[in-house]
Design an enzyme around this catalytic site. Structure first.
Site, PDB file in Angstrom:
ATOM      1  N   CYS A  73     -17.592 -14.596 -31.927  1.00 47.45           N
ATOM      2  CA  CYS A  73     -17.666 -15.682 -30.950  1.00 47.45           C
ATOM      3  C   CYS A  73     -16.304 -15.919 -30.316  1.00 47.45           C
ATOM      4  O   CYS A  73     -15.455 -16.619 -30.878  1.00 47.45           O
ATOM      5  CB  CYS A  73     -18.179 -16.948 -31.619  1.00 47.45           C
ATOM      6  SG  CYS A  73     -18.192 -18.356 -30.509  1.00 47.45           S
ATOM      7  N   CYS A  97     -15.472 -19.538 -29.632  1.00 42.47           N
ATOM      8  CA  CYS A  97     -15.052 -20.325 -30.797  1.00 42.47           C
ATOM      9  C   CYS A  97     -13.624 -19.953 -31.212  1.00 42.47           C
ATOM     10  O   CYS A  97     -12.842 -20.817 -31.574  1.00 42.47           O
ATOM     11  CB  CYS A  97     -15.955 -20.053 -32.000  1.00 42.47           C
ATOM     12  SG  CYS A  97     -17.699 -19.948 -31.630  1.00 42.47           S
ATOM     13  N   ASP A  98     -13.303 -18.670 -31.199  1.00 43.39           N
ATOM     14  CA  ASP A  98     -12.083 -18.206 -31.870  1.00 43.39           C
ATOM     15  C   ASP A  98     -11.033 -17.591 -30.949  1.00 43.39           C
ATOM     16  O   ASP A  98      -9.927 -17.284 -31.397  1.00 43.39           O
ATOM     17  CB  ASP A  98     -12.459 -17.169 -32.945  1.00 43.39           C
ATOM     18  CG  ASP A  98     -13.391 -17.757 -33.986  1.00 43.39           C
ATOM     19  OD1 ASP A  98     -13.223 -18.951 -34.302  1.00 43.39           O
ATOM     20  OD2 ASP A  98     -14.286 -17.046 -34.464  1.00 43.39           O
TER      21      ASP A  98
END
Ligand code: NDP
Length: 307
Positions: A132, A135-136
């Site tokens: 992701c 997300c990261d």
């Protein structure tokens, strides 16, 4: 006992909830492990009708949740871990031990990102290995990263990562992308993205250091192995449907997707919508459409129970 329990809070689950709630069925929605579903792990949604300027994934899901709650849907946190779908009433057990009973069940549990499954990759999930970028991605400012895959997800993840990373290497096992032309062209035109064609990842380094320091890639045509230096590794090779709570109770296809006919599953009173039953389209809008269908089908089924 509930009339309708909906498992999952993605676009399918919330749309089912809006329709069921407006039919005065007071649906109970079980949030699942990723509240808001996959759209909360993407950036801008540009293709959901009604938002000509695009909309942030989190915001879209928050709006859908509020719309469902406005009509009386209730959302509980928790993950369905097991079910008795042929029991009457249907039973659902959550990870906190709560046992729920319902006349109908709508499965909207979605799909999860796949990984290659290499031991060295698995060992580094959360330590530089991710599925992701949204997300990261911000953890990889100014360092090189790689993305594995050749579909739209890989293109999108690679493009997003160029906001942070010094370079993005797209590693694809064939010599042509599966991605749509517009997204492939965008990635190929991005100067920060380079592509390694015909390449398979064999190893992710270095679990001993608990961080990603590079990957070993094999050219599938020549057999030549190369090590590339990256500090982040993003898997973008597709998704698998989330069906563990149902064991082998429901009919599924060869890839594990629940088989449906107009959202009806192989068990009366159990309906499925969204990505868990859709290996083909997998879009937020098709998930929403099938969520609507599942709620209408469940409403009809409940009416038939009352004769
Ligand atoms: P896809 O199934 O479309 O693509 C998966 C990619 O991963 C393929 O290129 C495939 O290679 C590769 N792959 C699969 N397994 C392996 C493996 N074991 N080793 C190496 N490579 C592997 O999945 P996506 O998640 O990209 O897309 C799913 C759906 O979502 C599509 O319909 C897509 O259009 C849609 N989507 C749309 C977006 C948008 O419009 N904004 C954004 C993201 C997704 P190969 O090509 O050789 O099979």
């Amino acid at each position: 006992m509930e009339n309708i329990i909906i498992l999952g809070t993605g676009s399918a689950g919330y749309t089912a909830a809006i329709y069921a709630a407006r039919a005065n069925l007071e649906p109970l929605i079980v949030e699942g492990p990723q509240p808001g579903g996959q759209l909360t792990t993407t950036t801008e949604i540009e293709n959901f009708p009604g938002f000509p300027k695009g909309i942030d994934g989190f915001e879209l899901m928050d709006l859908q949740r509020r719309q469902a709650e406005r009509f009386g849907a209730r959302v509980v946190s928790g993950i369905a871990v097991s079910t008795e779908l042929r029991a009457s009433p249907i039973r659902v057990t959550l990870d906190n031990g709560d046992a729920l009973e319902t006349r109908t069940l709508i499965v909207a549990t979605g799909a999860s990102a796949k990984y290659l499954g290499l031991p060295t990759e698995q060992a580094l999930i959360g330590h530089g290995v991710s599925a992701c970028a949204t997300c990261d991605g911000a953890f990889f400012k100014g360092v090189p990263v790689c993305v594995v895959g050749g579909g739209d997800t890989a293109m999108e993840e690679a493009g997003f990562l160029t906001r942070f990373a010094s370079s993005v290497t797209l590693i694809h096992r064939r010599d042509a992308f599966r991605a749509s032309k517009i997204m492939a062209d965008r990635a190929l035109a991005n100067p920060k993205i380079k592509v390694l064609w015909n390449s398979a990842v064999e190893e992710v380094h270095d679990p001993a250091q608990k961080k990603v320091t590079g990957v070993t890639v094999r050219n599938v045509k020549t057999g030549e192995r190369t090590r590339i230096e990256v500090q982040g590794y993003f898997s973008a090779i597709g998704h698998q449907p989330n069906t563990t709570a149902f064991g082998d109770q429901l009919e599924v296809n060869e890839a594990g997707y629940i088989v449906t006919k107009d959202t009806r599953t192989s068990i009366p009173g159990v309906f499925a919508c969204g990505d868990v039953q859709d290996p083909t389209y997998r879009q937020a809008i098709t998930a929403a459409g099938s969520g609507c269908m599942a709620a209408l089908e469940a409403t009809r089924y409940l009416e038939s129970l009352h004769g």
